[in-house]
Write an enzyme that holds these catalytic residues in place. Structure first.
Site, PDB file in Angstrom:
ATOM      1  N   ASP A  41       1.809   3.222  -2.907  1.00 22.33           N
ATOM      2  CA  ASP A  41       1.176   3.820  -3.927  1.00 22.33           C
ATOM      3  C   ASP A  41       1.865   4.865  -4.362  1.00 22.33           C
ATOM      4  O   ASP A  41       2.637   5.708  -5.494  1.00 22.33           O
ATOM      5  CB  ASP A  41       0.065   4.533  -3.870  1.00 22.33           C
ATOM      6  CG  ASP A  41      -1.079   3.461  -4.228  1.00 22.33           C
ATOM      7  OD1 ASP A  41      -0.718   1.999  -5.132  1.00 22.33           O
ATOM      8  OD2 ASP A  41      -2.398   3.425  -3.767  1.00 22.33           O
TER       9      ASP A  41
ATOM     10  N   HIS B  13      -0.400   1.286   2.309  1.00 19.25           N
ATOM     11  CA  HIS B  13      -0.060   1.353   1.222  1.00 19.25           C
ATOM     12  C   HIS B  13      -0.471   2.362   0.013  1.00 19.25           C
ATOM     13  O   HIS B  13       0.199   2.598  -0.889  1.00 19.25           O
ATOM     14  CB  HIS B  13      -1.679   0.530   0.915  1.00 19.25           C
ATOM     15  CG  HIS B  13      -1.960  -0.061  -0.702  1.00 19.25           C
ATOM     16  ND1 HIS B  13      -0.934  -1.186  -1.199  1.00 19.25           N
ATOM     17  CD2 HIS B  13      -2.198   0.612  -1.474  1.00 19.25           C
ATOM     18  CE1 HIS B  13      -1.049  -1.635  -2.355  1.00 19.25           C
ATOM     19  NE2 HIS B  13      -2.023  -0.066  -2.666  1.00 19.25           N
TER      20      HIS B  13
ATOM     21  N   HIS C 100      -3.986   8.954  -6.818  1.00 16.52           N
ATOM     22  CA  HIS C 100      -3.180   9.042  -7.760  1.00 16.52           C
ATOM     23  C   HIS C 100      -3.588  10.304  -8.839  1.00 16.52           C
ATOM     24  O   HIS C 100      -2.338  10.716  -8.481  1.00 16.52           O
ATOM     25  CB  HIS C 100      -3.542   8.130  -8.161  1.00 16.52           C
ATOM     26  CG  HIS C 100      -3.701   6.425  -8.058  1.00 16.52           C
ATOM     27  ND1 HIS C 100      -2.521   6.387  -7.257  1.00 16.52           N
ATOM     28  CD2 HIS C 100      -4.317   5.483  -7.979  1.00 16.52           C
ATOM     29  CE1 HIS C 100      -2.619   4.726  -6.834  1.00 16.52           C
ATOM     30  NE2 HIS C 100      -4.504   4.771  -7.071  1.00 16.52           N
TER      31      HIS C 100
ATOM     32  N   HIS D 276       1.799  -0.437  -8.191  1.00 16.86           N
ATOM     33  CA  HIS D 276       2.834  -1.051  -7.467  1.00 16.86           C
ATOM     34  C   HIS D 276       3.605  -1.523  -8.541  1.00 16.86           C
ATOM     35  O   HIS D 276       4.694  -1.847  -7.479  1.00 16.86           O
ATOM     36  CB  HIS D 276       1.687  -2.916  -7.557  1.00 16.86           C
ATOM     37  CG  HIS D 276       0.293  -2.203  -6.485  1.00 16.86           C
ATOM     38  ND1 HIS D 276      -0.961  -2.610  -6.921  1.00 16.86           N
ATOM     39  CD2 HIS D 276       0.041  -0.185  -5.666  1.00 16.86           C
ATOM     40  CE1 HIS D 276      -1.577  -2.297  -6.238  1.00 16.86           C
ATOM     41  NE2 HIS D 276      -1.112  -1.040  -6.182  1.00 16.86           N
TER      42      HIS D 276
HETATM   43 ZN    ZN Z   1      -2.280   0.954  -5.103  1.00 19.25          ZN
END
Ligand code: ZN
Length: 293
Positions: A246, A242, A269, A83
């Site tokens: 990311d 969101h 991720h 973030h």
């Molecule tokens: Zn996040």
């Protein structure tokens, strides 16, 4: 991305914040300092002997479970960088030294907006060296099961087109999000979108020593398909916004602003890390480029 300056930028002055880490639950102090041109974004574990440094590059990624964690070859790590990295990317910060008194970046409200406000308050200065952009020259695509994919494609400017599907879990469905443009659009549409998770998963994560700092103050918590946070969602489709946030943060581990179109379904991720590995492993897939002022 902030393409307004063809020159590298850093902070006008240092600034500090303090907050609890999402996974560790520990409160850490973080000081962000200006850095010379060509320095890049570098984390320093100021609480450890020798103050080890960790470069914010995809090659430093050591763990992608529930957050992006970086490490160096001495075993020093810094967790939950995504973030803050998103805020640095969209504000156009090329060079910074991030001194951290703990293992994890403060989680703040679970979004990027507090970091953007702090960067704006500190101000930026242009440096004399040109800013390199990373131009993607051909499609790089990775696919998983159930339609999951992440892709980078050639484009004149960065954009993100993401779909996210809860797969019917607790009756929740599919969301589609799109982002293009600069800092103002990011602040309005993406930056304040918070992390989210299911209440029923929380105990399992606690047992693994994760999410110890999670609360309704910094995470959208879903129970029986309903949002538990008293003030509800910031956007009806906050979840997919969101996911874009990311992606912007993780992809800044390329080490330069990306000139590419990013498309994805159910990204995470781990997939962003693999995508950058795949991109950089093919020398014909990318080039650095400078822009004329
Ligand atoms: Zn996040």
């Amino acid at each position: 991305m902030n393409h307004s300056s063809p020159f590298q930028q850093t902070f006008r002055q240092p600034f500090q914040c303090r907050g609890v880490g999402l996974h560790s639950g520990q409160s850490s102090e973080m000081t962000l300092e200006p850095a010379p041109q060509g320095h890049g974004i570098v984390f320093e574990r100021s609480d450890l002997e020798g103050k080890p440094k960790i470069h914010a590059r995809f090659s430093s990624v050591v763990n992608t479970f529930m957050c992006t964690q970086l490490g160096n070859n001495q075993g020093a790590t810094v967790a939950t960088i995504e973030h803050l990295m998103a805020a640095l990317a969209v504000c156009g910060v090329d060079n910074a030294l991030v001194r951290l008194q703990g293992p994890e970046i403060p989680f703040m409200d679970g979004s990027s907006l507090p970091f953007i406000h702090m960067i704006e308050a500190a101000g930026l200065v242009e440096q004399s060296a040109p800013r390199p952009f990373l131009r993607v020259l051909k499609d790089i695509r990775l696919e998983g099961t159930e339609g999951r994919f992440v892709q980078l494609s050639p484009a004149e400017a960065f954009s993100a087109h993401v779909s996210f599907d809860f797969g019917g879990r607790q009756g929740m469905g599919k969301y589609i999000g799109y982002f293009s443009g600069g800092l103002d659009a990011f602040k309005k549409d993406i930056a304040s979108a918070r992390s989210f998770g299911f209440y029923e998963d929380a105990q399992k994560l606690y047992d693994k020593g994760l999410s110890l700092g999670a609360s309704l103050e910094n995470t959208v918590v879903i129970d029986n398909g309903k949002v538990m946070n008293p003030d509800g969602l910031r956007f009806d489709d906050e979840y997919v916004r969101h996911k874009i946030l990311d992606a912007v943060g993780d992809l800044y581990l390329a080490g330069a602003p990306l000139q590419a179109a990013y498309t994805a379904h159910n990204p995470g991720h781990e997939w962003h890390h693999k995508l950058l590995q795949a991109l950089f492993s093919d020398p014909s897939a990318w080039t650095y480029e400078e822009k004329n002022g």
